[in-house]
Design an enzyme around this catalytic site. Structure first.
Site, PDB file in Angstrom:
ATOM      1  N   TYR A 167     -24.429  35.060 -38.596  1.00 33.50           N
ATOM      2  CA  TYR A 167     -23.399  35.538 -39.516  1.00 33.50           C
ATOM      3  C   TYR A 167     -22.624  34.408 -40.176  1.00 33.50           C
ATOM      4  O   TYR A 167     -21.780  34.652 -41.023  1.00 33.50           O
ATOM      5  CB  TYR A 167     -22.408  36.445 -38.760  1.00 33.50           C
ATOM      6  CG  TYR A 167     -21.787  35.725 -37.570  1.00 33.50           C
ATOM      7  CD1 TYR A 167     -20.676  34.910 -37.729  1.00 33.50           C
ATOM      8  CD2 TYR A 167     -22.348  35.828 -36.309  1.00 33.50           C
ATOM      9  CE1 TYR A 167     -20.138  34.221 -36.661  1.00 33.50           C
ATOM     10  CE2 TYR A 167     -21.816  35.155 -35.232  1.00 33.50           C
ATOM     11  CZ  TYR A 167     -20.706  34.357 -35.412  1.00 33.50           C
ATOM     12  OH  TYR A 167     -20.180  33.666 -34.363  1.00 33.50           O
TER      13      TYR A 167
ATOM     14  N   THR B  71     -22.696  29.729 -40.363  1.00 33.59           N
ATOM     15  CA  THR B  71     -23.269  28.538 -40.984  1.00 33.59           C
ATOM     16  C   THR B  71     -24.787  28.431 -40.822  1.00 33.59           C
ATOM     17  O   THR B  71     -25.396  27.560 -41.432  1.00 33.59           O
ATOM     18  CB  THR B  71     -22.620  27.256 -40.428  1.00 33.59           C
ATOM     19  OG1 THR B  71     -22.923  27.137 -39.046  1.00 33.59           O
ATOM     20  CG2 THR B  71     -21.108  27.267 -40.648  1.00 33.59           C
ATOM     21  N   LEU B  72     -25.403  29.320 -40.034  1.00 30.52           N
ATOM     22  CA  LEU B  72     -26.863  29.296 -39.876  1.00 30.52           C
ATOM     23  C   LEU B  72     -27.580  30.154 -40.914  1.00 30.52           C
ATOM     24  O   LEU B  72     -28.808  30.094 -41.023  1.00 30.52           O
ATOM     25  CB  LEU B  72     -27.257  29.770 -38.468  1.00 30.52           C
ATOM     26  CG  LEU B  72     -26.853  28.840 -37.326  1.00 30.52           C
ATOM     27  CD1 LEU B  72     -27.159  29.487 -35.980  1.00 30.52           C
ATOM     28  CD2 LEU B  72     -27.537  27.495 -37.439  1.00 30.52           C
TER      29      LEU B  72
ATOM     30  N   GLU C  13     -25.039  26.022 -30.313  1.00 28.37           N
ATOM     31  CA  GLU C  13     -23.841  26.857 -30.361  1.00 28.37           C
ATOM     32  C   GLU C  13     -22.892  26.621 -29.181  1.00 28.37           C
ATOM     33  O   GLU C  13     -21.883  27.309 -29.050  1.00 28.37           O
ATOM     34  CB  GLU C  13     -24.221  28.343 -30.423  1.00 28.37           C
ATOM     35  CG  GLU C  13     -24.999  28.729 -31.667  1.00 28.37           C
ATOM     36  CD  GLU C  13     -24.170  28.704 -32.949  1.00 28.37           C
ATOM     37  OE1 GLU C  13     -22.988  28.290 -32.920  1.00 28.37           O
ATOM     38  OE2 GLU C  13     -24.710  29.088 -33.988  1.00 28.37           O
TER      39      GLU C  13
END
Length: 156
Positions: free
Chosen positions: A7, A9-10, A82
């Site tokens: 949802y 920065t990926l 993460e």
């Protein structure tokens, strides 16, 4: 292969998307777009303006993002990337499919729009108490109208 819902920065077009494309991290394949079935608070917080999905189901908005199929190597890489389990925790969340491009082994397994799939998501239960009072977003764009520019890892 596991399904992961991203949802922040990926997502495609966002600052960290390249890690999803780097084969040395493992395999990932874009499958479609979706949104959380339950609302969650999506906030932009901290000195680097990082998007965080607070693990408070029932508060906030249904959050838009992308669904990826990832292999075990990529899942392990994403856990490390993460900061799991300290910064984010990987949990299963129900995602409503909005658009589907992914392939499955059999046509009957391909979710149509408006179907629900279970995906791993990196949310956090370890956040500062004041984050609950930040503005909640329904989607994230590092260049969004919120004006909070993400500070990439290489600049920290």
């Amino acid at each position: 292969m596991a399904q992961v819902f991203v949802y922040g920065t990926l997502k495609r077009g966002q600052p960290n998307h390249q890690v999803m494309l780097d084969g040395t991290n493992g395999s990932s394949a874009f499958q479609g777009r979706g949104r959380t079935v339950e609302p969650y608070p999506l906030v932009i917080a901290g000195q680097h303006n990082i998007p965080h999905l607070l693990n408070l189901p029932g508060r906030g908005h249904c959050v838009a993002g992308e669904i990826y199929a990832v292999d075990d190597q990529m899942l392990q890489f994403l856990d490390e990337f993460e900061g799991c389990p300290d910064m984010y925790q990987r949990t299963l969340v129900r995602i409503e499919v909005l658009e589907w491009e992914g392939e499955r082994s059999a046509p009957e397994e391909t979710p149509a729009a408006d179907r629900i799939v279970q995906c791993f998501v990196y949310s956090t239960a370890t956040y500062l108490p004041e984050w609950v009072h930040l503005p909640y977003h329904d989607s994230y764009d590092s260049q969004g109208e919120h004006g909070l520019r993400y500070n990439p890892r290489e600049n920290r």
